[in-house]
Write an enzyme that holds these catalytic residues in place. Structure first.
Site, short mmCIF file in Angstrom:
data_model
loop_
_atom_site.label_atom_id
_atom_site.label_comp_id
_atom_site.label_asym_id
_atom_site.label_seq_id
_atom_site.Cartn_x
_atom_site.Cartn_y
_atom_site.Cartn_z
N ASP A 387 0.85 -1.19 0.00
CA ASP A 387 0.00 0.00 0.00
C ASP A 387 0.89 1.25 0.00
O ASP A 387 2.11 1.17 0.21
CB ASP A 387 -0.89 -0.05 1.26
CG ASP A 387 -1.99 1.01 1.25
OD1 ASP A 387 -2.34 1.53 0.17
OD2 ASP A 387 -2.51 1.30 2.35
N GLU A 390 2.71 5.19 -3.88
CA GLU A 390 2.67 6.15 -5.02
C GLU A 390 3.96 6.94 -5.15
O GLU A 390 4.28 7.35 -6.28
CB GLU A 390 1.47 7.08 -4.85
CG GLU A 390 0.14 6.39 -5.06
CD GLU A 390 -0.21 5.38 -3.96
OE1 GLU A 390 0.20 5.62 -2.81
OE2 GLU A 390 -0.83 4.36 -4.26
N ASP A 458 -9.13 3.52 -2.90
CA ASP A 458 -10.18 3.89 -1.95
C ASP A 458 -11.44 4.39 -2.66
O ASP A 458 -11.68 5.59 -2.77
CB ASP A 458 -9.66 4.95 -0.99
CG ASP A 458 -8.48 4.43 -0.18
OD1 ASP A 458 -8.27 3.20 -0.15
OD2 ASP A 458 -7.77 5.25 0.42
O1 MIG Z 1 -3.94 6.00 4.73
O2 MIG Z 1 -3.86 0.75 5.57
O3 MIG Z 1 -6.01 2.20 0.15
O4 MIG Z 1 -7.01 -0.05 1.47
O5 MIG Z 1 -7.09 0.04 4.29
C1 MIG Z 1 -4.73 4.90 4.40
C2 MIG Z 1 -5.01 1.51 5.68
C3 MIG Z 1 -3.88 3.69 4.20
C4 MIG Z 1 -5.07 2.99 2.19
C5 MIG Z 1 -5.53 1.80 1.42
C6 MIG Z 1 -6.60 1.07 2.20
C7 MIG Z 1 -6.07 0.66 3.55
C8 MIG Z 1 -5.57 1.90 4.31
N1 MIG Z 1 -4.56 2.59 3.53
#
Ligand code: MIG
Length: 753
Positions: A387, A390, A458
């Site tokens: 995650d 980016e 999201d």
């Molecule tokens: O700042 O890990 O898109 O799927 O549950 C949010 C927490 C960070 C973004 C991801 C989401 C995940 C969440 N993350």
């Protein structure tokens, strides 16, 4: 502002496979990757020979050209490239002289300071599809897009950019098709005649070369096959990852995860995967477990395993700045992190607080990162969710002077997530030995399909997002990324029960079927919506498990040809104008033979368009003629799904997990038709790389109504099918009865009916 426009040819030379045309402004390098793929790189730094992140092939054919006074002609068996010399402009034609695409004569290639843009002619009826994870319509004509990988929480169906960059599109006009991949990792731009009185389309990037690959295959499927030959194809995913996946931000303790898993089993709801989101860690430190809430990771995962569940855990790139934390200490000591130009390590804030960011562009850093996964694999984790790559930092704006090795952030931002996924894949592939790791990433660049699945980030619990999700999945499929999920139910907000039911019915037909939700939202598990809705959601999940033998074979097809599992109708019905209509653009084929029409939660009828051919409603076998629009019933318990005439769909009876043996019967469902059809059934152990050594079971299934025969061809491969019997199930046959089970012999089986 400096402005330059590509001008007259000064010199033409050939070096081995490369044709080099120089002008005062730049050099154009032309190479032939295959008969149907020509690369043009217009560069102002001809010495610069950086390898591509995306492309894994070398030029295959020797380039030959003809030099006329005003023109160079490069020909292959599938493409003709005409290069006008003065000024230097490029035009692509089919071998029989039909125009595919060419530069705008006036503007061609331009530079404004470091920015390079290519202006291209727009054809009257031209449509565009592709660009991966982009909002908007299936047909991208009159829209514009930016590639700049971005954490986009609360994005809307209009937000651009999102998390991923796939600078590849397909143009469709005059009954012709072509593709174009701009392999440039800088912030890039695609404008399909959005704001210029329809005069041209344009594409380019903030810096770097106008480096593109032109594809000349005359089917969309052929272009996808070529594009994925060039940038790579996914390997077989672990079978368990195609089962139902339950996630949440976050199940806060091992006990909570186990309780949820048990509840699936108590309710007989099939499921294969549980997730741990960020709260399983100690203070969000990557490669740690929370000592209180996840005190005994191995025991915890053993218990999940005993229930036939796999566990996927999240990792973010940000390494907490904290002395004594192993990843921090090692990373600092060895200089593994992104820096400022003066060598100081960059600090940005994310979940753990102040963080450093690994330089995934370095092989030693990737190896270090990959090896650290033992903290997760030793207790038994087999899936790795990447995650925030980016890369995301709070308030989004990683400074432009941050450096990854010798590269500044803007040059490589779009490919950071891909390199993190590569590090994760390579590392866990090594650690897990012969087992297939499952990697899921949020940020990506062309070629990421070699390492990882993606999900669309999201989304929100609205019907608009439900429909957008289908288009995102289909568009990613056009761009080589076949293994895609959306958060079923919508990440942010709370779906109504109807929406949850409806979204699950689409989950059945989504390559990766994962239920996920934001922190502090209402719980989202199938039993949270009352007994009646539980039955409906369960039915969708059961349908998914029934279809797994078909889905797995479809992924096999993807691994061989790059053709995605979810196929926008633009792949098979490219020149049928109706399929681009706003009412029908969300429809897609799931594998070769099922057409799925997504429907929102507040409607119980649906307008669908069935393209040419004959179709049968999956739930009733009701027959429909193609080439027409219909209004069909679409109650919450029956999403409009249609089998194509001649469809061959391999199924099994419901199992609670992909690890269950089940009843041992492989069902071959065949829908009547008028022409011969075939299907490649594929099976292997679902879990290891033994298939690469021949341990698979593959057989061609042929249905030929003109001869009234079905043929189950002899099986190839050394793997013994997990099914003891095959049973043929006939649909919409007037004169044929259900055929009784036949033995699953490896030999050819011929059935006359
Ligand atoms: O700042 O890990 O898109 O799927 O549950 C949010 C927490 C960070 C973004 C991801 C989401 C995940 C969440 N993350």
């Amino acid at each position: 502002m400096e402005f330059k426009i590509l001008g007259n040819t000064q010199n033409v030379t050939q070096q081995a496979n490369k044709l080099i045309i120089s002008s005062a402004e730049a050099e154009a390098h032309i190479t032939i990757y295959s008969d149907s793929i020509i690369r043009i790189n217009v560069t102002r730094q001809p010495q610069n020979n950086e390898p591509s992140f995306a492309v894994i092939q070398e030029p295959q054919s020797k380039l030959t050209y003809q030099d006329d006074d005003n023109e160079l002609v490069v020909t292959t068996a599938a493409l003709t490239l005409l290069v006008s010399k003065n000024p230097l402009r490029f035009a692509f034609y089919t071998p029989d002289g039909q125009l595919l695409s060419r530069d705008d004569e006036r503007f061609g290639v331009t530079w404004q300071n470091s920015q390079v843009i290519n202006y291209r002619e727009l054809q009257g009826d031209e449509k565009f599809i592709g660009l991966g994870e982009k909002v908007g319509n299936l047909n991208r004509r009159a829209s514009s897009f930016v590639n700049w990988n971005t954490d986009a929480p609360d994005h809307t169906p209009l937000t651009d950019p999102l998390y991923e960059t796939f600078p590849f599109f397909i143009g469709i006009h005059s009954g012709l098709t072509y593709g174009l991949f701009l392999d440039n990792t800088h912030k890039s731009y695609f404008d399909f005649g959005a704001s210029c009185d329809d005069q041209f389309m344009w594409l380019g990037a903030d810096d770097g070369d106008l480096n593109y690959y032109f594809f000349g295959a005359q089917t969309v499927a052929g272009i996808i096959e070529d594009y994925t030959w060039l940038t790579g194809r996914m390997e077989m995913p672990p079978l368990w990852s195609l089962g139902y996946q339950q996630c949440r931000w976050s199940y806060m303790s091992a006990q909570e995860v186990l309780d949820v898993a048990s509840k699936f089993r108590e309710n007989n709801i099939p499921a294969d995967v549980m997730y741990c989101d960020i709260d399983y860690m100690e203070g969000f430190k990557i490669f740690t477990w929370n000592k209180e809430t996840f005190a005994e990771p191995k025991q915890f995962i053993d218990k999940l395993k005993a229930m036939n569940f796999k566990l996927v855990t999240i990792v973010d790139p940000g390494i907490k700045v904290e002395k004594g934390y192993q990843q921090y200490d090692e990373g600092v000591e060895r200089g593994y992190f992104a820096t400022y130009p003066n060598g100081e390590n960059y600090i940005g804030e994310v979940w753990p607080g102040r963080c450093h960011f690994p330089d995934f562009f370095r092989e030693d850093v990737r190896e270090w990162w990959g090896a650290a996964f033992t903290a997760l694999t030793e207790p038994g984790v087999e899936g790795f969710w990447n995650d925030m790559n980016e890369p995301a930092v709070w308030n989004q704006n990683m400074p432009w002077i941050v450096k990854f090795g010798d590269k500044f952030m803007p040059e490589v931002r779009n490919v950071y997530g891909m390199m993190m996924a590569k590090a994760t894949y390579d590392g866990t592939r090594k650690i897990l030995g012969n087992k297939r790791p499952f990697v899921l990433t949020r940020a990506a660049y062309s070629g990421t399909q070699r390492y990882s699945a993606v999900w669309t980030g999201d989304n929100t619990a609205t019907d608009e997002h439900l429909l957008l999700g289908a288009r995102l999945v289909n568009s990613l499929g056009v761009s080589g990324m076949a293994n895609v999920g959306v958060d079923i139910g919508g990440f942010s907000g709370n779906p109504t029960p109807e929406m949850m039911v409806r979204w699950n019915s689409l989950g059945t037909y989504t390559p990766m079927y994962r239920n996920h939700s934001i922190k502090d939202s209402e719980f989202r598990e199938p039993w949270q919506y009352g007994a009646d809705n539980l039955e409906l959601i369960k039915k969708s999940i059961e349908e998914r498990y029934k279809l797994l033998p078909y889905l797995y074979s479809s992924f096999y097809q993807t691994s061989q040809t790059g053709l995605p599992v979810c196929r926008t109708l633009a792949i098979d019905y490219t020149h049928d104008h109706n399929i681009y209509h706003e009412d029908y653009q969300n429809q897609f084929l799931f594998g070769d033979a099922l057409l799925v029409a997504p429907v929102i939660s507040t409607e119980i009828t649906a307008k669908v368009y069935l393209p040419q051919g004959n179709w049968y409603r999956l739930s009733t076998d009701e027959a429909f003629d193609g080439g027409q629009e219909y209004v069909v019933d679409a109650p919450l318990n029956d999403l409009p799904v249609f089998a194509k005439a001649g469809a061959i769909i391999t199924q099994q009876s419901v199992k609670q997990s992909t690890q269950d043996k089940g009843d041992g019967i492989l069902e071959i469902h065949i829908w009547n038709g008028t022409e011969a059809t075939s299907f490649v059934y594929y099976e292997d152990d679902g879990d290891t790389y033994d298939y690469a050594e021949g341990a698979y079971h593959k057989r061609l299934i042929i249905f030929d109504p003109t001869k009234k025969v079905m043929i189950l061809d002899a099986a190839e491969g050394s793997y013994t099918s997990q099914y003891d019997k095959v049973q043929v199930v006939l649909h919409a046959f007037a004169d044929a009865k259900l055929l009784s089970p036949v033995g699953n012999s490896n030999d050819e089986i011929v059935i006359y009916y």
